[in-house]
Scaffold this motif. Structure first.
Motif, PDB file in Angstrom:
ATOM      1  N   ILE A  47       2.397  -3.825  -6.306  1.00 10.04           N
ATOM      2  CA  ILE A  47       2.260  -2.555  -6.636  1.00 10.04           C
ATOM      3  C   ILE A  47       1.722  -2.082  -7.463  1.00 10.04           C
ATOM      4  CG2 ILE A  47       4.000  -0.601  -6.336  1.00 10.04           C
ATOM      5  CD1 ILE A  47       5.958  -1.700  -4.182  1.00 10.04           C
ATOM      6  N   LEU A  48       3.091  -2.790  -8.945  1.00  9.20           N
ATOM      7  CA  LEU A  48       1.997  -2.391 -10.604  1.00  9.20           C
ATOM      8  C   LEU A  48       1.054  -2.579 -10.273  1.00  9.20           C
ATOM      9  CD1 LEU A  48       5.077  -3.954 -12.611  1.00  9.20           C
ATOM     10  CD2 LEU A  48       4.566  -1.267 -11.657  1.00  9.20           C
ATOM     11  N   SER A  49       0.318  -3.349 -10.170  1.00 12.90           N
ATOM     12  CA  SER A  49      -1.743  -3.642 -10.291  1.00 12.90           C
ATOM     13  C   SER A  49      -2.670  -2.804  -8.899  1.00 12.90           C
ATOM     14  CB  SER A  49      -1.655  -5.232  -9.584  1.00 12.90           C
ATOM     15  OG  SER A  49      -1.815  -5.360  -8.519  1.00 12.90           O
ATOM     16  N   HIS A  50      -1.497  -2.622  -8.182  1.00 10.50           N
ATOM     17  CA  HIS A  50      -2.813  -1.684  -7.246  1.00 10.50           C
ATOM     18  C   HIS A  50      -2.833  -0.187  -7.646  1.00 10.50           C
ATOM     19  CE1 HIS A  50      -2.938  -4.384  -3.267  1.00 10.50           C
ATOM     20  NE2 HIS A  50      -3.175  -4.524  -4.349  1.00 10.50           N
ATOM     21  N   MET A  51      -0.984   0.309  -8.499  1.00 13.64           N
ATOM     22  CA  MET A  51      -1.233   0.894  -9.320  1.00 13.64           C
ATOM     23  C   MET A  51      -2.528   1.820 -10.526  1.00 13.64           C
ATOM     24  SD  MET A  51       2.751   1.809  -9.268  1.00 13.64           S
ATOM     25  CE  MET A  51       2.434   3.383 -10.329  1.00 13.64           C
ATOM     26  N   PHE A  52      -2.283   0.546 -10.992  1.00 13.13           N
ATOM     27  CA  PHE A  52      -3.480   0.824 -11.918  1.00 13.13           C
ATOM     28  C   PHE A  52      -4.727   0.932 -11.380  1.00 13.13           C
ATOM     29  CE2 PHE A  52      -7.239  -0.503 -14.148  1.00 13.13           C
ATOM     30  CZ  PHE A  52      -7.021  -0.604 -16.124  1.00 13.13           C
ATOM     31  N   VAL A  53      -4.813   1.478 -10.188  1.00 11.14           N
ATOM     32  CA  VAL A  53      -5.718   2.225 -10.197  1.00 11.14           C
ATOM     33  C   VAL A  53      -6.028   2.875  -9.401  1.00 11.14           C
ATOM     34  CG1 VAL A  53      -8.337   1.985  -7.914  1.00 11.14           C
ATOM     35  CG2 VAL A  53      -7.934   0.138  -9.533  1.00 11.14           C
ATOM     36  N   ALA A  70       0.940  -0.937  -0.179  1.00 10.12           N
ATOM     37  CA  ALA A  70      -0.009  -0.040  -0.314  1.00 10.12           C
ATOM     38  C   ALA A  70       0.669   1.309  -0.200  1.00 10.12           C
ATOM     39  CB  ALA A  70      -1.126  -0.203   1.051  1.00 10.12           C
ATOM     40  N   PHE A  71       2.219   1.571   0.734  1.00  3.68           N
ATOM     41  CA  PHE A  71       2.906   2.185   0.931  1.00  3.68           C
ATOM     42  C   PHE A  71       3.493   2.548  -0.348  1.00  3.68           C
ATOM     43  CE2 PHE A  71       7.319   4.403   2.130  1.00  3.68           C
ATOM     44  CZ  PHE A  71       6.375   5.409   2.605  1.00  3.68           C
ATOM     45  N   ALA A  72       4.057   1.620  -1.371  1.00  6.65           N
ATOM     46  CA  ALA A  72       4.986   1.819  -2.243  1.00  6.65           C
ATOM     47  C   ALA A  72       3.760   2.071  -3.221  1.00  6.65           C
ATOM     48  CB  ALA A  72       4.874   0.231  -2.603  1.00  6.65           C
ATOM     49  N   SER A  99       2.682   6.149  -6.902  1.00  8.71           N
ATOM     50  CA  SER A  99       1.402   6.477  -7.487  1.00  8.71           C
ATOM     51  C   SER A  99       1.551   8.860  -7.668  1.00  8.71           C
ATOM     52  CB  SER A  99      -0.407   6.559  -7.387  1.00  8.71           C
ATOM     53  OG  SER A  99      -0.331   4.727  -7.132  1.00  8.71           O
ATOM     54  N   LEU A 100       1.824   8.651  -6.108  1.00  8.88           N
ATOM     55  CA  LEU A 100       1.379  10.747  -6.530  1.00  8.88           C
ATOM     56  C   LEU A 100       2.760  11.176  -6.727  1.00  8.88           C
ATOM     57  CD1 LEU A 100       0.722  10.433  -2.698  1.00  8.88           C
ATOM     58  CD2 LEU A 100      -0.343  11.325  -4.277  1.00  8.88           C
ATOM     59  N   ILE A 101       3.778  10.125  -7.005  1.00 10.21           N
ATOM     60  CA  ILE A 101       4.786  10.818  -7.684  1.00 10.21           C
ATOM     61  C   ILE A 101       4.680  11.087  -9.156  1.00 10.21           C
ATOM     62  CG2 ILE A 101       7.336  10.159  -8.449  1.00 10.21           C
ATOM     63  CD1 ILE A 101       8.075   9.089  -5.629  1.00 10.21           C
ATOM     64  N   LEU A 102       3.693  10.182  -9.744  1.00  9.01           N
ATOM     65  CA  LEU A 102       4.167  10.040 -11.499  1.00  9.01           C
ATOM     66  C   LEU A 102       2.779  11.296 -11.357  1.00  9.01           C
ATOM     67  CD1 LEU A 102       4.206   6.367 -11.745  1.00  9.01           C
ATOM     68  CD2 LEU A 102       5.708   8.583 -12.408  1.00  9.01           C
ATOM     69  N   GLY A 103       1.364  10.423 -10.582  1.00 13.10           N
ATOM     70  CA  GLY A 103       0.277  11.286 -10.689  1.00 13.10           C
ATOM     71  C   GLY A 103       0.381  12.664 -10.603  1.00 13.10           C
ATOM     72  N   VAL A 104       1.239  13.697  -9.971  1.00 16.02           N
ATOM     73  CA  VAL A 104       0.660  14.629  -9.661  1.00 16.02           C
ATOM     74  C   VAL A 104       1.021  15.460 -10.141  1.00 16.02           C
ATOM     75  CG1 VAL A 104       0.988  16.300  -7.677  1.00 16.02           C
ATOM     76  CG2 VAL A 104       0.447  14.442  -6.702  1.00 16.02           C
ATOM     77  N   PRO A 105       2.134  15.692 -11.252  1.00 15.95           N
ATOM     78  CA  PRO A 105       3.142  16.395 -12.807  1.00 15.95           C
ATOM     79  C   PRO A 105       2.017  15.612 -13.508  1.00 15.95           C
ATOM     80  CG  PRO A 105       4.548  14.928 -11.209  1.00 15.95           C
ATOM     81  CD  PRO A 105       3.101  14.659  -9.926  1.00 15.95           C
ATOM     82  N   SER A 128      -5.851   6.437  -1.951  1.00 14.68           N
ATOM     83  CA  SER A 128      -5.286   5.934  -2.670  1.00 14.68           C
ATOM     84  C   SER A 128      -4.390   4.540  -1.553  1.00 14.68           C
ATOM     85  CB  SER A 128      -3.996   6.406  -2.754  1.00 14.68           C
ATOM     86  OG  SER A 128      -2.846   5.027  -3.410  1.00 14.68           O
ATOM     87  N   PHE A 129      -4.370   4.880  -0.445  1.00 12.88           N
ATOM     88  CA  PHE A 129      -3.230   3.799   0.630  1.00 12.88           C
ATOM     89  C   PHE A 129      -4.985   2.908   1.375  1.00 12.88           C
ATOM     90  CE2 PHE A 129      -2.720   2.317   4.499  1.00 12.88           C
ATOM     91  CZ  PHE A 129      -1.372   2.070   4.699  1.00 12.88           C
ATOM     92  N   ILE A 130      -6.132   3.967   1.830  1.00 12.48           N
ATOM     93  CA  ILE A 130      -7.012   2.643   1.511  1.00 12.48           C
ATOM     94  C   ILE A 130      -7.055   1.488   0.584  1.00 12.48           C
ATOM     95  CG2 ILE A 130      -9.505   3.183   2.336  1.00 12.48           C
ATOM     96  CD1 ILE A 130      -8.943   5.401   3.897  1.00 12.48           C
ATOM     97  N   PHE A 131      -7.510   2.291  -0.224  1.00 10.14           N
ATOM     98  CA  PHE A 131      -7.995   1.194  -1.697  1.00 10.14           C
ATOM     99  C   PHE A 131      -6.505  -0.232  -1.968  1.00 10.14           C
ATOM    100  CE2 PHE A 131      -6.351  -0.435  -5.926  1.00 10.14           C
ATOM    101  CZ  PHE A 131      -6.958  -1.147  -6.452  1.00 10.14           C
ATOM    102  N   SER A 132      -5.311  -0.318  -1.441  1.00  7.40           N
ATOM    103  CA  SER A 132      -4.940  -0.701  -1.161  1.00  7.40           C
ATOM    104  C   SER A 132      -4.751  -0.924  -0.525  1.00  7.40           C
ATOM    105  CB  SER A 132      -3.258  -0.470  -1.679  1.00  7.40           C
ATOM    106  OG  SER A 132      -2.646   1.123  -2.937  1.00  7.40           O
TER     107      SER A 132
END
Length: 271
Positions: free
Chosen positions: A138-144, A76-78, A83-89, A198-202
């Motif tokens: 981690i990659l699969s969780h990042m899909f959502v 969940a943390f990773a 997701s924040l590093i890629l998604g915010v910019p 995002s953390f809650i979802f993961s």
């Protein structure tokens, strides 16, 4: 003015019904986690019973749940941080430079059910020998998580005034410098909101981990299945395990709910 007593009574009754309907299963789960299997099946001991901690001892000592808790926290943390590093910019670029086609792709990723991609994922990742590791989880969780972060932050950036960034550009900053020094510090409530959701979802994700995890990388929702056998179910251990999964995330949501609400409402209005 006539008193609105009937409406108030109806509102109180409706709220009470909703609260009872939501809390009753949770309270039953917590109470059952302190019962033996015999007491769980005995309806006469629904309220009056002798509590026991044997179920929690089984969960925390004999079922390796400490390891599974660590697995859930790490995944969940990773997934949230990446997701924040890629998604915010990405959300900032889509908001400020009118990248509507890219925003449509993100919206489609939010609409597509993740379970429909499990079979292709399993086929691809199994061919590259990644199934069973933390990387594929981690990659699969990042899909959502990643579309969720982009979706929330786009609304937040749309609601922020452009005058501050324009003044920064006039002072000689680039768009990246204005984003890093001006916009990003102001967007901290939105970043916190996106990160928490995002953390809650993961943490709660079950299907991805069920298919893609291994014996040593199982997360808590998948590990609950260990108490479901072919011929019987350990209801006491199952309820204790479900309590271990549920209570931490409920406490997190309870303490940070005001930040989530403030972040969502701030992104819902335009300056």
């Amino acid at each position: 003015m006539r008193p609105r007593t009937p409406y108030r009574v109806f509102r109180v009754v409706a709220l009470a019904v909703v609260v009872v309907a939501l809390l009753a299963p949770l309270l039953w789960m917590i109470a059952a986690s302190f019962k033996t299997n015999v007491d769980i099946y005995d309806t006469g001991k629904a309220l009056l019973f002798s509590p026991t901690l044997d179920n929690y001892v089984t969960v925390l000592r004999q079922a390796n749940y400490v390891q599974f808790i660590g697995n859930s926290l790490w995944v969940a943390f990773a997934a949230t941080v990446l997701s924040l590093i890629l998604g915010v910019p990405a959300a900032y670029s889509m908001s400020r430079f009118n990248m509507r086609k890219s925003a449509l792709v993100v919206l489609m990723a939010r609409v597509i059910p993740g379970v429909s991609l499990l079979v292709p994922w399993y086929y691809v990742f199994s061919n590259v020998r990644m199934v069973g590791g933390f990387t594929v989880l981690i990659l699969s969780h990042m899909f959502v998580s990643l579309p969720l972060v982009v979706y929330i932050m786009m609304g937040f950036f749309d609601g922020m005034p452009l005058e501050l960034e324009e003044a920064a550009l006039v002072d000689g900053l680039t768009h990246i410098g204005a984003f890093r020094r001006i916009t990003l510090p102001l967007a901290v409530p939105g970043v916190a909101t996106a990160g928490i959701l995002s953390f809650i979802f993961s943490w709660n994700n079950f299907m991805f981990a069920l298919v893609l995890s291994g014996a040593d990388t199982k997360t808590l929702p998948v590990a609950i299945f260990d108490f479901v056998g072919y011929a019987s179910i350990d209801w006491g251990g199952l309820m204790a395990a479900a309590t271990v999964v549920t209570l931490p995330i409920m406490l997190i949501a309870l303490f940070v709910q005001k930040y989530v609400v403030s972040g969502l409402t701030a992104g819902a209005t335009k300056g």
